[in-house]
Design a protein around this motif. Structure first.
Motif, PDB file in Angstrom:
ATOM      1  N   PHE A   1       1.558  14.817  -3.315  1.00  0.00           N
ATOM      2  CA  PHE A   1       0.970  16.142  -3.087  1.00  0.00           C
ATOM      3  C   PHE A   1       0.694  16.865  -4.405  1.00  0.00           C
ATOM      4  O   PHE A   1      -0.171  17.732  -4.471  1.00  0.00           O
ATOM      5  CB  PHE A   1       1.902  16.994  -2.220  1.00  0.00           C
ATOM      6  N   GLY A   2       1.451  16.493  -5.439  1.00  0.00           N
ATOM      7  CA  GLY A   2       1.239  17.114  -6.739  1.00  0.00           C
ATOM      8  C   GLY A   2       0.358  16.308  -7.657  1.00  0.00           C
ATOM      9  O   GLY A   2      -0.385  16.854  -8.466  1.00  0.00           O
ATOM     10  N   ARG A   3       0.447  14.975  -7.558  1.00  0.00           N
ATOM     11  CA  ARG A   3      -0.353  14.072  -8.375  1.00  0.00           C
ATOM     12  C   ARG A   3      -0.894  12.970  -7.483  1.00  0.00           C
ATOM     13  O   ARG A   3      -0.152  12.099  -7.055  1.00  0.00           O
ATOM     14  CB  ARG A   3       0.486  13.470  -9.509  1.00  0.00           C
ATOM     15  N   TYR A   4      -2.172  13.010  -7.252  1.00  0.00           N
ATOM     16  CA  TYR A   4      -2.790  12.023  -6.357  1.00  0.00           C
ATOM     17  C   TYR A   4      -2.695  10.627  -6.954  1.00  0.00           C
ATOM     18  O   TYR A   4      -2.906  10.435  -8.147  1.00  0.00           O
ATOM     19  CB  TYR A   4      -4.259  12.380  -6.124  1.00  0.00           C
ATOM     20  N   PHE A   5      -2.343   9.630  -6.121  1.00  0.00           N
ATOM     21  CA  PHE A   5      -2.388   8.235  -6.546  1.00  0.00           C
ATOM     22  C   PHE A   5      -2.985   7.403  -5.417  1.00  0.00           C
ATOM     23  O   PHE A   5      -3.230   7.901  -4.315  1.00  0.00           O
ATOM     24  CB  PHE A   5      -1.003   7.712  -6.962  1.00  0.00           C
ATOM     25  N   GLU A   6      -3.227   6.129  -5.723  1.00  0.00           N
ATOM     26  CA  GLU A   6      -3.961   5.271  -4.807  1.00  0.00           C
ATOM     27  C   GLU A   6      -3.315   5.192  -3.418  1.00  0.00           C
ATOM     28  O   GLU A   6      -2.100   5.182  -3.279  1.00  0.00           O
ATOM     29  CB  GLU A   6      -4.088   3.857  -5.392  1.00  0.00           C
ATOM     30  N   THR A   7      -4.185   5.087  -2.409  1.00  0.00           N
ATOM     31  CA  THR A   7      -3.731   5.033  -1.019  1.00  0.00           C
ATOM     32  C   THR A   7      -2.829   3.845  -0.723  1.00  0.00           C
ATOM     33  O   THR A   7      -1.870   3.982   0.053  1.00  0.00           O
ATOM     34  CB  THR A   7      -4.946   5.033  -0.072  1.00  0.00           C
ATOM     35  N   PRO A   8      -3.085   2.632  -1.273  1.00  0.00           N
ATOM     36  CA  PRO A   8      -2.165   1.516  -0.998  1.00  0.00           C
ATOM     37  C   PRO A   8      -0.710   1.821  -1.352  1.00  0.00           C
ATOM     38  O   PRO A   8       0.204   1.376  -0.655  1.00  0.00           O
ATOM     39  CB  PRO A   8      -2.729   0.388  -1.877  1.00  0.00           C
ATOM     40  N   LEU A   9      -0.486   2.585  -2.425  1.00  0.00           N
ATOM     41  CA  LEU A   9       0.884   2.955  -2.786  1.00  0.00           C
ATOM     42  C   LEU A   9       1.499   3.895  -1.756  1.00  0.00           C
ATOM     43  O   LEU A   9       2.704   3.837  -1.484  1.00  0.00           O
ATOM     44  CB  LEU A   9       0.905   3.613  -4.167  1.00  0.00           C
ATOM     45  N   LEU A  10       0.658   4.739  -1.173  1.00  0.00           N
ATOM     46  CA  LEU A  10       1.143   5.623  -0.114  1.00  0.00           C
ATOM     47  C   LEU A  10       1.553   4.824   1.108  1.00  0.00           C
ATOM     48  O   LEU A  10       2.631   5.039   1.681  1.00  0.00           O
ATOM     49  CB  LEU A  10       0.059   6.639   0.249  1.00  0.00           C
ATOM     50  N   TRP A  11       0.693   3.879   1.499  1.00  0.00           N
ATOM     51  CA  TRP A  11       1.008   3.039   2.662  1.00  0.00           C
ATOM     52  C   TRP A  11       2.219   2.152   2.392  1.00  0.00           C
ATOM     53  O   TRP A  11       2.992   1.856   3.301  1.00  0.00           O
ATOM     54  CB  TRP A  11      -0.203   2.198   3.054  1.00  0.00           C
ATOM     55  N   GLN A  12       2.376   1.735   1.146  1.00  0.00           N
ATOM     56  CA  GLN A  12       3.544   0.950   0.790  1.00  0.00           C
ATOM     57  C   GLN A  12       4.822   1.726   1.071  1.00  0.00           C
ATOM     58  O   GLN A  12       5.788   1.188   1.631  1.00  0.00           O
ATOM     59  CB  GLN A  12       3.486   0.573  -0.688  1.00  0.00           C
ATOM     60  N   SER A  13       4.826   3.006   0.718  1.00  0.00           N
ATOM     61  CA  SER A  13       6.005   3.848   0.959  1.00  0.00           C
ATOM     62  C   SER A  13       6.254   4.044   2.447  1.00  0.00           C
ATOM     63  O   SER A  13       7.404   3.995   2.909  1.00  0.00           O
ATOM     64  CB  SER A  13       5.819   5.208   0.274  1.00  0.00           C
ATOM     65  N   ILE A  14       5.182   4.264   3.204  1.00  0.00           N
ATOM     66  CA  ILE A  14       5.325   4.468   4.652  1.00  0.00           C
ATOM     67  C   ILE A  14       5.882   3.215   5.317  1.00  0.00           C
ATOM     68  O   ILE A  14       6.813   3.283   6.138  1.00  0.00           O
ATOM     69  CB  ILE A  14       3.977   4.864   5.269  1.00  0.00           C
TER      70      ILE A  14
ATOM     71  N   GLY B   1       4.009  -6.281   0.214  1.00  0.00           N
ATOM     72  CA  GLY B   1       4.827  -7.119  -0.658  1.00  0.00           C
ATOM     73  C   GLY B   1       6.263  -6.652  -0.779  1.00  0.00           C
ATOM     74  O   GLY B   1       7.186  -7.467  -0.882  1.00  0.00           O
ATOM     75  N   GLY B   2       6.484  -5.346  -0.743  1.00  0.00           N
ATOM     76  CA  GLY B   2       7.833  -4.816  -0.919  1.00  0.00           C
ATOM     77  C   GLY B   2       8.774  -5.093   0.244  1.00  0.00           C
ATOM     78  O   GLY B   2       9.993  -5.161   0.053  1.00  0.00           O
ATOM     79  N   VAL B   3       8.223  -5.260   1.448  1.00  0.00           N
ATOM     80  CA  VAL B   3       9.084  -5.434   2.624  1.00  0.00           C
ATOM     81  C   VAL B   3       9.339  -6.901   2.951  1.00  0.00           C
ATOM     82  O   VAL B   3      10.226  -7.203   3.751  1.00  0.00           O
ATOM     83  CB  VAL B   3       8.466  -4.735   3.862  1.00  0.00           C
ATOM     84  N   VAL B   4       8.573  -7.803   2.337  1.00  0.00           N
ATOM     85  CA  VAL B   4       8.708  -9.228   2.647  1.00  0.00           C
ATOM     86  C   VAL B   4      10.130  -9.744   2.432  1.00  0.00           C
ATOM     87  O   VAL B   4      10.657 -10.487   3.273  1.00  0.00           O
ATOM     88  CB  VAL B   4       7.694 -10.054   1.820  1.00  0.00           C
ATOM     89  N   PRO B   5      10.824  -9.378   1.327  1.00  0.00           N
ATOM     90  CA  PRO B   5      12.179  -9.909   1.125  1.00  0.00           C
ATOM     91  C   PRO B   5      13.171  -9.507   2.203  1.00  0.00           C
ATOM     92  O   PRO B   5      14.214 -10.168   2.352  1.00  0.00           O
ATOM     93  CB  PRO B   5      12.590  -9.308  -0.232  1.00  0.00           C
ATOM     94  N   TYR B   6      12.885  -8.456   2.957  1.00  0.00           N
ATOM     95  CA  TYR B   6      13.835  -7.987   3.967  1.00  0.00           C
ATOM     96  C   TYR B   6      13.645  -8.673   5.319  1.00  0.00           C
ATOM     97  O   TYR B   6      14.469  -8.498   6.214  1.00  0.00           O
ATOM     98  CB  TYR B   6      13.724  -6.468   4.113  1.00  0.00           C
TER      99      TYR B   6
ATOM    100  N   ALA C   1      -4.619  -4.856  -2.439  1.00  0.00           N
ATOM    101  CA  ALA C   1      -4.087  -3.720  -1.682  1.00  0.00           C
ATOM    102  C   ALA C   1      -3.097  -4.182  -0.616  1.00  0.00           C
ATOM    103  O   ALA C   1      -2.038  -3.570  -0.426  1.00  0.00           O
ATOM    104  CB  ALA C   1      -5.229  -2.936  -1.042  1.00  0.00           C
ATOM    105  N   THR C   2      -3.427  -5.279   0.067  1.00  0.00           N
ATOM    106  CA  THR C   2      -2.536  -5.820   1.098  1.00  0.00           C
ATOM    107  C   THR C   2      -1.209  -6.271   0.490  1.00  0.00           C
ATOM    108  O   THR C   2      -0.137  -6.037   1.061  1.00  0.00           O
ATOM    109  CB  THR C   2      -3.208  -7.000   1.820  1.00  0.00           C
ATOM    110  N   ALA C   3      -1.300  -6.924  -0.682  1.00  0.00           N
ATOM    111  CA  ALA C   3      -0.080  -7.373  -1.361  1.00  0.00           C
ATOM    112  C   ALA C   3       0.784  -6.190  -1.776  1.00  0.00           C
ATOM    113  O   ALA C   3       2.011  -6.234  -1.679  1.00  0.00           O
ATOM    114  CB  ALA C   3      -0.451  -8.215  -2.589  1.00  0.00           C
ATOM    115  N   ILE C   4       0.150  -5.110  -2.232  1.00  0.00           N
ATOM    116  CA  ILE C   4       0.888  -3.911  -2.633  1.00  0.00           C
ATOM    117  C   ILE C   4       1.579  -3.278  -1.435  1.00  0.00           C
ATOM    118  O   ILE C   4       2.746  -2.879  -1.496  1.00  0.00           O
ATOM    119  CB  ILE C   4      -0.056  -2.898  -3.310  1.00  0.00           C
TER     120      ILE C   4
END
Length: 227
Positions: free
Chosen positions: A70-83, A29-34, A23-26
């Motif tokens: 809001f229309g299709r629930y997905f895992e919380t780590p993916l939500l935090w990744q976007s935030i 992980g996306g912001v590390v290259p920046y 979950a931490t990597a998800i």
């Protein structure tokens, strides 16, 4: 018997530990290259090698992904990744705007000095979001204008999502658009490199290829379930 119980507890603890790491990597992980890109721009005070349209692409993609939840629930780590990614892109925009404006000001000061116009106050023409000038889109003079644009886009997208949330076609299209937009991440940077005829000032960024983005779409869809 006790040994079996201890083995089960150890297996559960290992599973929880592994899930936490994943979950931490998800999430981060996306912001590390920046991070190196941010440090490079701050060190050199030069943002010409980095396209701020990369920030635009990621902001749009992650805002749409959050609305998709809001229309299709997905895992919380993916939500935090976007935030976390949205916050990171705003931080990058803030730095790039300050550096670009400072560079333009210094250039104009040098031109004034060369023309012996020292007594005149050096001013830059302001490019504001509320002017709605297409030629200045995403090249504004203040960071607050970028924030205004992001807030306006979020408000409009959220309102449309609210109206069409019961439409399965709209919700699925929203999810696809989020992933497809992110798959185009490398395009603005490639165009920036083409214009500059150089990759100087750009740090190596891990932009997943379209195939991985399409896989992410399927994972997102499989993990989604009605709320």
């Amino acid at each position: 018997m006790i040994t079996c119980i201890e083995c089960r507890r150890a297996a559960v603890d290992k599973s929880i530990h592994g899930s936490t790491i994943t979950a931490t990597a998800i999430i981060f992980g996306g912001v590390v290259p920046y991070v190196p890109q941010y440090r490079e721009i701050r060190r050199t005070q030069n943002a010409e090698g980095f396209s701020t349209y990369v920030c635009l692409v990621l902001l749009v993609a992650n805002i749409l992904r959050i609305l998709f939840r809001f229309g299709r629930y997905f895992e919380t780590p993916l939500l935090w990744q976007s935030i976390i990614m949205i916050v990171t892109m705003l931080v990058m925009l803030n730095l790039c705007t300050d550096v670009r404006v400072a560079a333009e000001l210094n250039t104009k000061r040098r031109s004034f000095t060369a023309s012996d116009s020292k007594d005149e106050e050096v001013k830059l023409p302001k490019k504001l979001f509320l002017d709605f000038e297409w030629n200045y889109f995403w090249s504004w003079s203040r960071f607050v204008d970028y924030v205004q644009c992001v807030v306006a886009f979020t408000a409009v997208a959220a309102y449309v999502t609210y109206l069409l949330l019961d439409s399965d076609v709209f919700v699925e299209s929203l999810g696809f658009l989020a992933v497809f937009t992110e798959a185009m991440l490398g395009t603005p940077q490639l165009y920036c490199n083409y214009q500059n005829k150089s990759t100087e000032g750009m740090r190596v960024m891990t932009a997943p290829p379209p195939s991985e983005k399409l896989q992410a779409l399927f994972r997102l869809r499989l993990s989604a379930r009605p709320s």
